[in-house]
Structures are given as C-alpha cells and as structure tokens.
Design a protein around this motif. Structure first.
Motif, PDB file in Angstrom:
ATOM      1  N   GLN A  26       0.921  -1.217   0.046  1.00 55.86           N
ATOM      2  CA  GLN A  26      -0.096  -0.032  -0.072  1.00 55.86           C
ATOM      3  C   GLN A  26       0.724   1.184   0.083  1.00 55.86           C
ATOM      4  N   GLU A  27       1.878   1.425   0.908  1.00 58.06           N
ATOM      5  CA  GLU A  27       2.680   2.453   1.169  1.00 58.06           C
ATOM      6  C   GLU A  27       3.529   2.649  -0.578  1.00 58.06           C
ATOM      7  N   LEU A  28       3.893   1.433  -1.090  1.00 57.88           N
ATOM      8  CA  LEU A  28       4.468   1.615  -2.352  1.00 57.88           C
ATOM      9  C   LEU A  28       3.578   2.103  -3.452  1.00 57.88           C
ATOM     10  N   GLU A  29       2.640   1.713  -3.451  1.00 59.55           N
ATOM     11  CA  GLU A  29       1.394   2.144  -4.327  1.00 59.55           C
ATOM     12  C   GLU A  29       1.167   3.709  -4.190  1.00 59.55           C
ATOM     13  N   ARG A  30       0.966   4.157  -2.936  1.00 61.80           N
ATOM     14  CA  ARG A  30       0.991   5.441  -2.738  1.00 61.80           C
ATOM     15  C   ARG A  30       2.225   6.403  -3.032  1.00 61.80           C
ATOM     16  N   GLN A  31       3.437   5.845  -3.039  1.00 60.61           N
ATOM     17  CA  GLN A  31       4.544   6.527  -3.438  1.00 60.61           C
ATOM     18  C   GLN A  31       4.599   6.753  -4.798  1.00 60.61           C
ATOM     19  N   LEU A  32       4.271   5.671  -5.552  1.00 61.26           N
ATOM     20  CA  LEU A  32       4.127   5.745  -7.112  1.00 61.26           C
ATOM     21  C   LEU A  32       3.151   6.761  -7.575  1.00 61.26           C
ATOM     22  N   ARG A  33       2.014   6.774  -6.801  1.00 59.73           N
ATOM     23  CA  ARG A  33       1.006   7.478  -7.278  1.00 59.73           C
ATOM     24  C   ARG A  33       1.358   9.118  -6.981  1.00 59.73           C
ATOM     25  N   ASP A  34       2.052   9.283  -6.123  1.00 60.27           N
ATOM     26  CA  ASP A  34       2.588  10.526  -5.722  1.00 60.27           C
ATOM     27  C   ASP A  34       3.501  10.919  -6.565  1.00 60.27           C
ATOM     28  N   GLU A  35       4.336  10.176  -7.028  1.00 61.72           N
ATOM     29  CA  GLU A  35       5.462  10.598  -7.907  1.00 61.72           C
ATOM     30  C   GLU A  35       4.919  10.623  -9.484  1.00 61.72           C
ATOM     31  N   GLY A  36       3.364  10.430  -9.500  1.00 55.52           N
ATOM     32  CA  GLY A  36       3.014  10.489 -10.992  1.00 55.52           C
ATOM     33  C   GLY A  36       3.119   9.279 -11.832  1.00 55.52           C
ATOM     34  N   VAL A  37       3.638   8.309 -11.424  1.00 61.16           N
ATOM     35  CA  VAL A  37       3.876   6.991 -12.035  1.00 61.16           C
ATOM     36  C   VAL A  37       2.432   6.499 -12.432  1.00 61.16           C
ATOM     37  N   PRO A  38       2.287   6.078 -13.618  1.00 63.30           N
ATOM     38  CA  PRO A  38       0.770   5.566 -14.003  1.00 63.30           C
ATOM     39  C   PRO A  38       0.809   4.129 -13.141  1.00 63.30           C
ATOM     40  N   HIS A  39      -0.681   4.219 -12.659  1.00 62.70           N
ATOM     41  CA  HIS A  39      -0.906   2.990 -11.566  1.00 62.70           C
ATOM     42  C   HIS A  39      -0.656   1.444 -12.549  1.00 62.70           C
ATOM     43  N   GLU A  40       0.014   0.857 -11.566  1.00 65.88           N
ATOM     44  CA  GLU A  40       0.525  -0.472 -11.902  1.00 65.88           C
ATOM     45  C   GLU A  40      -0.209  -1.434 -11.259  1.00 65.88           C
ATOM     46  N   PRO A  41      -0.441  -2.585 -11.916  1.00 62.23           N
ATOM     47  CA  PRO A  41      -1.036  -3.766 -11.143  1.00 62.23           C
ATOM     48  C   PRO A  41      -0.525  -3.644  -9.633  1.00 62.23           C
ATOM     49  N   SER A  42      -1.052  -4.443  -8.832  1.00 65.83           N
ATOM     50  CA  SER A  42      -0.360  -4.992  -7.433  1.00 65.83           C
ATOM     51  C   SER A  42       0.607  -5.844  -7.791  1.00 65.83           C
ATOM     52  N   PHE A  43       2.033  -5.440  -7.359  1.00 63.97           N
ATOM     53  CA  PHE A  43       3.055  -6.366  -7.443  1.00 63.97           C
ATOM     54  C   PHE A  43       3.081  -7.516  -6.389  1.00 63.97           C
ATOM     55  N   ALA A  44       2.071  -7.601  -5.536  1.00 63.32           N
ATOM     56  CA  ALA A  44       2.096  -8.490  -4.548  1.00 63.32           C
ATOM     57  C   ALA A  44       1.315  -9.815  -5.179  1.00 63.32           C
ATOM     58  N   SER A  45       0.970  -9.482  -6.537  1.00 64.28           N
ATOM     59  CA  SER A  45       0.358 -10.777  -6.873  1.00 64.28           C
ATOM     60  C   SER A  45       1.264 -12.051  -7.121  1.00 64.28           C
ATOM     61  N   SER A  46       0.965 -12.935  -6.888  1.00 62.33           N
ATOM     62  CA  SER A  46       1.864 -14.294  -7.067  1.00 62.33           C
ATOM     63  C   SER A  46       2.437 -14.527  -8.480  1.00 62.33           C
ATOM     64  N   ASN A  47       2.000 -13.968  -9.651  1.00 65.67           N
ATOM     65  CA  ASN A  47       2.351 -13.835 -10.675  1.00 65.67           C
ATOM     66  C   ASN A  47       3.855 -13.394 -11.096  1.00 65.67           C
ATOM     67  N   HIS A  48       3.960 -12.366 -10.071  1.00 63.63           N
ATOM     68  CA  HIS A  48       5.337 -11.629 -10.031  1.00 63.63           C
ATOM     69  C   HIS A  48       6.562 -12.461  -9.383  1.00 63.63           C
ATOM     70  N   TYR A  49       6.030 -13.543  -8.648  1.00 66.47           N
ATOM     71  CA  TYR A  49       7.294 -14.153  -7.948  1.00 66.47           C
ATOM     72  C   TYR A  49       7.607 -15.534  -8.854  1.00 66.47           C
ATOM     73  N   MET A  50       8.907 -15.727  -8.618  1.00 68.22           N
ATOM     74  CA  MET A  50       9.369 -16.875  -9.163  1.00 68.22           C
ATOM     75  C   MET A  50       8.846 -18.354  -8.616  1.00 68.22           C
ATOM     76  N   LYS A  51       8.493 -19.240  -9.406  1.00 63.89           N
ATOM     77  CA  LYS A  51       7.876 -20.325  -9.225  1.00 63.89           C
ATOM     78  C   LYS A  51       8.681 -21.310  -8.653  1.00 63.89           C
ATOM     79  N   ASP A  52       8.056 -22.303  -7.973  1.00 68.02           N
ATOM     80  CA  ASP A  52       9.243 -23.361  -7.470  1.00 68.02           C
ATOM     81  C   ASP A  52       9.863 -24.170  -8.500  1.00 68.02           C
ATOM     82  N   GLU A  53       9.896 -23.926  -9.764  1.00 63.81           N
ATOM     83  CA  GLU A  53      10.657 -24.710 -10.613  1.00 63.81           C
ATOM     84  C   GLU A  53      12.038 -24.259 -10.682  1.00 63.81           C
TER      85      GLU A  53
END
Length: 171
Positions: A120-147
């Motif tokens: 949440q803090e990171l999303e606020r910082q990115l928004r305050d810096e004018g960075v276009p809204h990105e999807p949440s990076f907490a999604s498991s799609n962004h983590y390396m898989k067990d492979e």
C-alpha cells in the motif's frame, strides 16, 4: 577455504557455468519479477545488474519490519536477527556458510509479515510521483515459481517446512 557466506570452494567452480552466461540466465529469470531478499543490493552489485526499485522488496531496508521488531527508527537489522525475533527461527547457525534457500525463505516470510502495509505504501509513493498506476506487484504472478529450486535443496527439515509454508501462502 569456503567463502564466509556461501560455503563455496574453488573445486565447486571447476565445471561451473561462466559468469556471463549465468548472469544472462539470471536476468531472464528476474525480468518482470518482484525480487524479495535481504540486502539484495549486494547481489545486484556483484551481478552488475539494475532492477527497477519498485520491483524490489529488500527486507533490510524497510521500516515496517524494524517497527514490528521494536527496533529504533533507521536501524538496519541482519536477516538472522529479524528471523529470530519475528519468525522465531534460527538461521545461519552453521560454520559451512549460509544456506541460500534458508535465507531466501526467511526473507520471503519476513516480507509476508508486512506485505499489505508495504505494498500500500509503495502504491501511494508511485501515485504521488506521478507514475501510472501499475497492477499490484504483490500478486503471485510476479514471484519466481518453485521450478527454480534445484533438486534436493529442500532436504533439510527446517527448509522443507519453510518452503511448504511459502507454497501454501501462494495458493
């Protein structure tokens, strides 16, 4: 003589993948992934890579974990101390070097303790810096898989338990 942290000796490197090839493979694996680690900037420096700051979760740098552990503002604690205090887990106790899987699992488990607040803090910082809204990076799609875990690396009971805990949280 093993290195202080890895336990790797000269003979381990005899048939190793050349640095440039390993680096390229690592870059491919990390592309578009959130990297969770502890003092991860040291690894980036050794590999001579840049990873976007908004895609890095360095557990040594967040005030959220320090606050949760009851440490004074601005104190950067070791992974060993944070793991013992917040996870009730003793890591890095051997003399043969750190277990990279144990360290990575501890860093990920620490991140999970403060994930919501941190994201949440990171999303606020990115928004305050004018960075276009990105999807949440907490999604498991962004983590390396067990492979990416090498075969047999989870043989130690404490690591096996930790890896299974992380897998369970991701589902």
């Amino acid at each position: 003589m093993p290195t202080r942290w890895s336990g790797i000796r000269r003979h381990h490197m005899r048939n190793a993948t050349p640095f440039s090839e390993a680096r390229e493979e690592i870059l491919k694996i990390l592309e578009d992934k959130v990297i969770v680690g502890h003092s991860i900037y040291n690894d980036f420096k050794v590999l001579d890579i840049f990873h976007p700051a908004h895609m890095v979760r360095d557990t040594s740098m967040t005030r959220h974990l320090s606050r949760l552990a009851g440490f004074p503002r601005g104190r950067c604690s070791s992974l060993r101390i944070l793991s013992r205090k917040l996870l009730k887990r003793n890591i890095q106790v051997g003399k043969k070097g750190h277990c990279s899987v144990e360290d990575a699992t501890a860093a990920l488990d620490l991140y999970k303790l403060v994930e919501g607040e941190w994201e949440q803090e990171l999303e606020r910082q990115l928004r305050d810096e004018g960075v276009p809204h990105e999807p949440s990076f907490a999604s498991s799609n962004h983590y390396m898989k067990d492979e990416y875990w090498p075969e047999g690396v989870t043989a130690h009971p404490s690591v096996r338990t930790s890896v299974h805990e992380v897998r369970r949280r991701k589902t």
